[in-house]
Design a protein around this motif. Structure first.
Motif, PDB file in Angstrom:
ATOM      1  N   ASN A  20       0.985  -1.329  -0.035  1.00 23.11           N
ATOM      2  CA  ASN A  20       0.154   0.033   0.089  1.00 23.11           C
ATOM      3  C   ASN A  20       0.868   1.184   0.086  1.00 23.11           C
ATOM      4  OD1 ASN A  20      -2.473   1.454   0.058  1.00 23.11           O
ATOM      5  ND2 ASN A  20      -2.673   1.449   2.100  1.00 23.11           N
ATOM      6  N   LYS A  21       1.787   1.221  -0.844  1.00 20.72           N
ATOM      7  CA  LYS A  21       2.687   2.366  -0.912  1.00 20.72           C
ATOM      8  C   LYS A  21       3.156   2.801  -2.216  1.00 20.72           C
ATOM      9  CE  LYS A  21       4.077   2.858   3.441  1.00 20.72           C
ATOM     10  NZ  LYS A  21       3.872   3.919   4.205  1.00 20.72           N
ATOM     11  N   THR A  22       3.430   4.152  -2.468  1.00 23.18           N
ATOM     12  CA  THR A  22       4.033   4.737  -3.910  1.00 23.18           C
ATOM     13  C   THR A  22       5.538   4.876  -3.473  1.00 23.18           C
ATOM     14  OG1 THR A  22       2.108   5.647  -4.562  1.00 23.18           O
ATOM     15  CG2 THR A  22       3.907   6.651  -5.271  1.00 23.18           C
ATOM     16  N   ASN A  23       6.354   4.123  -4.069  1.00 21.01           N
ATOM     17  CA  ASN A  23       7.698   4.303  -3.821  1.00 21.01           C
ATOM     18  C   ASN A  23       8.457   5.366  -4.747  1.00 21.01           C
ATOM     19  OD1 ASN A  23       8.219   1.717  -2.253  1.00 21.01           O
ATOM     20  ND2 ASN A  23       7.099   0.805  -3.774  1.00 21.01           N
ATOM     21  N   ILE A  24       8.858   6.410  -4.330  1.00 24.52           N
ATOM     22  CA  ILE A  24       9.646   7.559  -5.062  1.00 24.52           C
ATOM     23  C   ILE A  24      11.060   7.451  -4.952  1.00 24.52           C
ATOM     24  CG2 ILE A  24       9.632   9.838  -5.223  1.00 24.52           C
ATOM     25  CD1 ILE A  24       6.917  10.156  -4.023  1.00 24.52           C
ATOM     26  N   ASN A  25      11.622   7.290  -6.283  1.00 26.09           N
ATOM     27  CA  ASN A  25      12.970   7.312  -6.422  1.00 26.09           C
ATOM     28  C   ASN A  25      13.326   8.709  -6.044  1.00 26.09           C
ATOM     29  OD1 ASN A  25      12.812   4.605  -6.754  1.00 26.09           O
ATOM     30  ND2 ASN A  25      13.216   4.523  -9.117  1.00 26.09           N
ATOM     31  N   THR A  26      14.826   8.795  -5.313  1.00 22.14           N
ATOM     32  CA  THR A  26      15.298  10.107  -5.464  1.00 22.14           C
ATOM     33  C   THR A  26      16.940   9.972  -5.074  1.00 22.14           C
ATOM     34  OG1 THR A  26      15.508  11.952  -4.144  1.00 22.14           O
ATOM     35  CG2 THR A  26      15.105  10.155  -2.783  1.00 22.14           C
ATOM     36  N   ILE A  27      17.604  10.690  -5.808  1.00 25.94           N
ATOM     37  CA  ILE A  27      18.903  10.644  -5.566  1.00 25.94           C
ATOM     38  C   ILE A  27      19.631  11.573  -4.344  1.00 25.94           C
ATOM     39  CG2 ILE A  27      19.583  10.613  -8.125  1.00 25.94           C
ATOM     40  CD1 ILE A  27      20.137  13.462  -8.071  1.00 25.94           C
ATOM     41  N   ASP A  28      18.793  12.124  -3.673  1.00 28.28           N
ATOM     42  CA  ASP A  28      18.643  12.861  -2.526  1.00 28.28           C
ATOM     43  C   ASP A  28      17.899  12.948  -1.469  1.00 28.28           C
ATOM     44  OD1 ASP A  28      19.479  14.871  -0.475  1.00 28.28           O
ATOM     45  OD2 ASP A  28      20.842  16.138  -2.040  1.00 28.28           O
ATOM     46  N   GLN A  29      18.121  11.838  -0.421  1.00 30.71           N
ATOM     47  CA  GLN A  29      16.823  11.835   0.582  1.00 30.71           C
ATOM     48  C   GLN A  29      16.592  13.018   1.146  1.00 30.71           C
ATOM     49  OE1 GLN A  29      17.793   8.830   3.598  1.00 30.71           O
ATOM     50  NE2 GLN A  29      15.727   8.261   3.828  1.00 30.71           N
ATOM     51  N   SER A  30      17.673  13.682   1.671  1.00 33.33           N
ATOM     52  CA  SER A  30      17.288  15.066   2.418  1.00 33.33           C
ATOM     53  C   SER A  30      16.589  15.928   1.793  1.00 33.33           C
ATOM     54  CB  SER A  30      18.812  15.391   2.974  1.00 33.33           C
ATOM     55  OG  SER A  30      18.608  16.603   3.732  1.00 33.33           O
ATOM     56  N   LYS A  31      16.996  16.234   0.696  1.00 30.04           N
ATOM     57  CA  LYS A  31      16.309  17.262  -0.313  1.00 30.04           C
ATOM     58  C   LYS A  31      14.833  16.641  -0.744  1.00 30.04           C
ATOM     59  CE  LYS A  31      20.141  19.362  -2.583  1.00 30.04           C
ATOM     60  NZ  LYS A  31      20.698  19.712  -3.951  1.00 30.04           N
ATOM     61  N   ALA A  32      14.668  15.528  -0.918  1.00 31.61           N
ATOM     62  CA  ALA A  32      13.383  14.822  -1.136  1.00 31.61           C
ATOM     63  C   ALA A  32      12.605  15.102   0.220  1.00 31.61           C
ATOM     64  CB  ALA A  32      13.582  13.273  -1.316  1.00 31.61           C
ATOM     65  N   ARG A  33      12.956  14.793   1.200  1.00 36.14           N
ATOM     66  CA  ARG A  33      12.198  14.798   2.478  1.00 36.14           C
ATOM     67  C   ARG A  33      11.608  16.353   2.639  1.00 36.14           C
ATOM     68  NH1 ARG A  33       8.751  12.140   4.368  1.00 36.14           N
ATOM     69  NH2 ARG A  33      10.070  10.273   4.262  1.00 36.14           N
ATOM     70  N   ASN A  34      12.536  17.391   2.308  1.00 35.01           N
ATOM     71  CA  ASN A  34      12.383  18.586   2.658  1.00 35.01           C
ATOM     72  C   ASN A  34      11.166  19.108   1.648  1.00 35.01           C
ATOM     73  OD1 ASN A  34      14.234  18.967   4.821  1.00 35.01           O
ATOM     74  ND2 ASN A  34      15.970  19.562   3.574  1.00 35.01           N
ATOM     75  N   ILE A  35      11.279  18.483   0.592  1.00 31.48           N
ATOM     76  CA  ILE A  35      10.373  18.887  -0.565  1.00 31.48           C
ATOM     77  C   ILE A  35       8.873  18.433  -0.146  1.00 31.48           C
ATOM     78  CG2 ILE A  35       9.596  18.441  -3.055  1.00 31.48           C
ATOM     79  CD1 ILE A  35      12.763  18.632  -3.680  1.00 31.48           C
ATOM     80  N   ILE A  36       8.940  17.180   0.386  1.00 31.18           N
ATOM     81  CA  ILE A  36       7.602  16.637   0.684  1.00 31.18           C
ATOM     82  C   ILE A  36       7.137  17.398   2.068  1.00 31.18           C
ATOM     83  CG2 ILE A  36       6.524  14.406   1.806  1.00 31.18           C
ATOM     84  CD1 ILE A  36       8.491  13.069  -0.154  1.00 31.18           C
ATOM     85  N   ASN A  37       7.997  17.795   2.941  1.00 29.39           N
ATOM     86  CA  ASN A  37       7.316  18.412   4.169  1.00 29.39           C
ATOM     87  C   ASN A  37       6.968  19.639   3.962  1.00 29.39           C
ATOM     88  OD1 ASN A  37       8.213  16.106   5.861  1.00 29.39           O
ATOM     89  ND2 ASN A  37      10.075  16.766   6.076  1.00 29.39           N
ATOM     90  N   ASN A  38       7.594  20.378   2.857  1.00 27.29           N
ATOM     91  CA  ASN A  38       6.905  21.710   2.460  1.00 27.29           C
ATOM     92  C   ASN A  38       6.006  22.099   1.599  1.00 27.29           C
ATOM     93  OD1 ASN A  38       9.309  23.054   4.307  1.00 27.29           O
ATOM     94  ND2 ASN A  38      10.943  22.600   2.712  1.00 27.29           N
ATOM     95  N   SER A  39       5.565  20.954   1.192  1.00 30.29           N
ATOM     96  CA  SER A  39       4.484  20.881   0.284  1.00 30.29           C
ATOM     97  C   SER A  39       3.144  20.613   0.908  1.00 30.29           C
ATOM     98  CB  SER A  39       4.680  19.930  -0.945  1.00 30.29           C
ATOM     99  OG  SER A  39       3.620  20.047  -1.794  1.00 30.29           O
ATOM    100  N   PRO A  40       2.166  21.242   1.087  1.00 30.52           N
ATOM    101  CA  PRO A  40       0.931  20.983   1.657  1.00 30.52           C
ATOM    102  C   PRO A  40       0.320  19.725   1.016  1.00 30.52           C
ATOM    103  CG  PRO A  40       1.195  23.277   1.749  1.00 30.52           C
ATOM    104  CD  PRO A  40       2.404  22.645   0.707  1.00 30.52           C
ATOM    105  N   LEU A  41       0.298  19.690  -0.464  1.00 29.44           N
ATOM    106  CA  LEU A  41      -0.289  18.642  -1.409  1.00 29.44           C
ATOM    107  C   LEU A  41       0.437  17.370  -0.955  1.00 29.44           C
ATOM    108  CD1 LEU A  41      -2.472  17.848  -3.308  1.00 29.44           C
ATOM    109  CD2 LEU A  41      -1.016  18.590  -5.033  1.00 29.44           C
ATOM    110  N   LEU A  42       1.717  17.224  -1.160  1.00 26.69           N
ATOM    111  CA  LEU A  42       2.616  16.211  -0.886  1.00 26.69           C
ATOM    112  C   LEU A  42       2.176  15.640   0.586  1.00 26.69           C
ATOM    113  CD1 LEU A  42       6.018  16.772  -2.762  1.00 26.69           C
ATOM    114  CD2 LEU A  42       3.712  15.403  -3.391  1.00 26.69           C
ATOM    115  N   LYS A  43       2.253  16.703   1.613  1.00 24.63           N
ATOM    116  CA  LYS A  43       1.873  16.171   2.888  1.00 24.63           C
ATOM    117  C   LYS A  43       0.857  15.461   3.218  1.00 24.63           C
ATOM    118  CE  LYS A  43       4.033  16.760   7.093  1.00 24.63           C
ATOM    119  NZ  LYS A  43       5.319  16.037   7.372  1.00 24.63           N
ATOM    120  N   GLN A  44      -0.183  15.700   2.395  1.00 24.40           N
ATOM    121  CA  GLN A  44      -1.445  15.142   2.585  1.00 24.40           C
ATOM    122  C   GLN A  44      -1.159  13.618   2.430  1.00 24.40           C
ATOM    123  OE1 GLN A  44      -4.754  17.041   0.578  1.00 24.40           O
ATOM    124  NE2 GLN A  44      -3.931  18.939   0.722  1.00 24.40           N
TER     125      GLN A  44
END
Length: 402
Positions: free
Chosen positions: A62-86
């Motif tokens: 029950n997951k969407t796996n998102i590939n990234t080359i930079d885990q820290s930046k990816a996590r920041n982008i998700i945390n700072n986007s209200p839509l992705l946070k949902q």
């Protein structure tokens, strides 16, 4: 694990009981919707190809796996986007080495190399899950493969190379859907298609794709273009095409004559069914086997574009089987040098004789959505299909649905 109540193809794919299929279909629908929203937001933020490298769903986790080359930046982008946070509960971050832009540039480079070296018998795909560009090839094209490997592609030896073998299925009496004394025979997607070539004693066997309405409101049947090798494209000489149910020899009931066929840039053929045998009845359905539902009703036609979503086929030789959508980008150069484009690739099992069969996804246990037609199996777990939107646009047709 083998389940006592595991008869439906999706139950076998997901390793669940038949009664759990509606639950997992709903999970998949939710993940597909979340995956689309997440990816669109990454595009809107301008980071889809630079920081990230595609995504794929996993119904069992029950997951969407998102590939990234930079885990820290990816996590920041998700945390700072209200839509992705949902949608954070659905997101699993996977660390990879190459961004999507890097993979796409490599794929484009391989494409240019192929135009220069002119290889044949190859499949080139951009694999999001593997985070690689993979080339499946027969044991030739050595110069091309050497150069492609230096560029960064992964080389895999093909197990088919024109030497496909298969075992015909034993006759499945449970899949019989009409009385043996009934003079009317339904024609389903996945049924056998026999094409009489220059030697009428040696018909070629393939699979019926689906029923459609072509230009001038004419009934037509869609299948793969390479089924008509031996006739020049757009020739005035038309091949006779006959129907066969599963496990049966060619019947004398004609479906129609070849109208058009091409093998490049698409692998597509249209059969004019305006003069179909009076005892054959075209159906907006797909033949099923080993199931409580002997026919699968087609109620829509779209192109699945979420990697990890299920896709199934119904073919004359191997009948119904399911797999997962593996990649949305790539190309094929067959052993005759024909380029095939606008193809997606799945892990759905298939073999020689299944060519032309319908690709579909389930919306309910006996209702399906048409996605395209099978172009070929390229060894291992790689099967290519021509997407429905390309078929509709090129052939100016409309699939018949119920």
């Amino acid at each position: 694990m083998v389940h006592a109540g595991q008869n439906e193809p999706l139950a076998k794919l997901w390793d669940i009981d038949d009664e759990e299929i509606p639950k997992y279909l709903e999970i998949e629908r939710t993940l597909i919707n979340a995956d689309k929203i997440i990816n669109q937001e990454l595009v809107n933020l301008g980071v889809a190809g630079t920081i990230f490298a595609g995504s794929y769903i996993d119904v069992k986790t029950n997951k969407t796996n998102i590939n990234t080359i930079d885990q820290s930046k990816a996590r920041n982008i998700i945390n700072n986007s209200p839509l992705l946070k949902q949608y954070e509960a659905f997101i699993s971050i996977v660390i990879v080495k190459k961004s999507y832009d890097e993979l796409k540039n490599l794929l484009n480079g391989i494409n240019e190399l192929a135009k220069k070296r002119e290889p044949f018998g190859i499949v080139v795909t951009l694999h999001v899950i593997n985070n690689e560009v993979i080339i499946t090839s027969c044991n030739y094209n050595k110069r091309f493969l050497r150069d492609a490997e230096k560029m960064g592609a992964i080389i895999v030896s093909s197990t088919s190379c024109g030497q496909e073998n298969h075992e015909d299925k034993e006759k499945d009496h449970e899949s019989k859907i009409f009385d043996e004394f009934d003079i009317n025979f339904p024609v389903f997607g996945g049924d056998g298609l026999y094409i009489k070539h220059t030697d009428p004693d040696k018909p070629e066997k393939y699979s019926i794709g689906f029923w459609a309405i072509c230009e001038n409101n004419v009934n037509c049947v869609v299948t793969a273009g390479h089924c008509f090798y031996g006739y020049p494209p757009n020739t005035t000489i038309k091949a006779d095409c006959y129907h066969s149910g599963w496990n049966n020899e060619p019947s004398d009931k004609i479906i129609g004559k070849s109208a058009i066929y091409i093998t490049t840039p698409y692998d597509l053929a249209i059969i004019d069914a305006s003069d179909i045998n009076v005892n054959l009845k075209l159906r907006a359905a797909i033949r099923n086997t080993g199931s409580a539902y002997s026919e699968l009703i087609i109620n829509d036609g779209i192109t699945v574009s979420t990697i990890g979503a299920h896709l199934c086929k119904s073919g004359y030789i191997t009948h119904v089987s399911c797999g997962y959508l593996k990649t949305l980008e790539g190309f094929v150069i067959n052993i005759f040098g024909d380029w095939h484009e606008n193809m997606y690739f799945t892990s759905t099992p298939a073999t020689s004789g299944d060519s032309g069969s319908p690709l579909f996804s389930f919306s309910a246990i006996n209702i399906v959505i048409l996605n395209g037609i099978l172009a070929g199996s390229f060894g291992g777990d790689t099967t290519g299909f021509l997407i429905l939107s390309t078929i509709i646009e090129y052939a100016k047709l409309h699939p018949v649905t119920e």
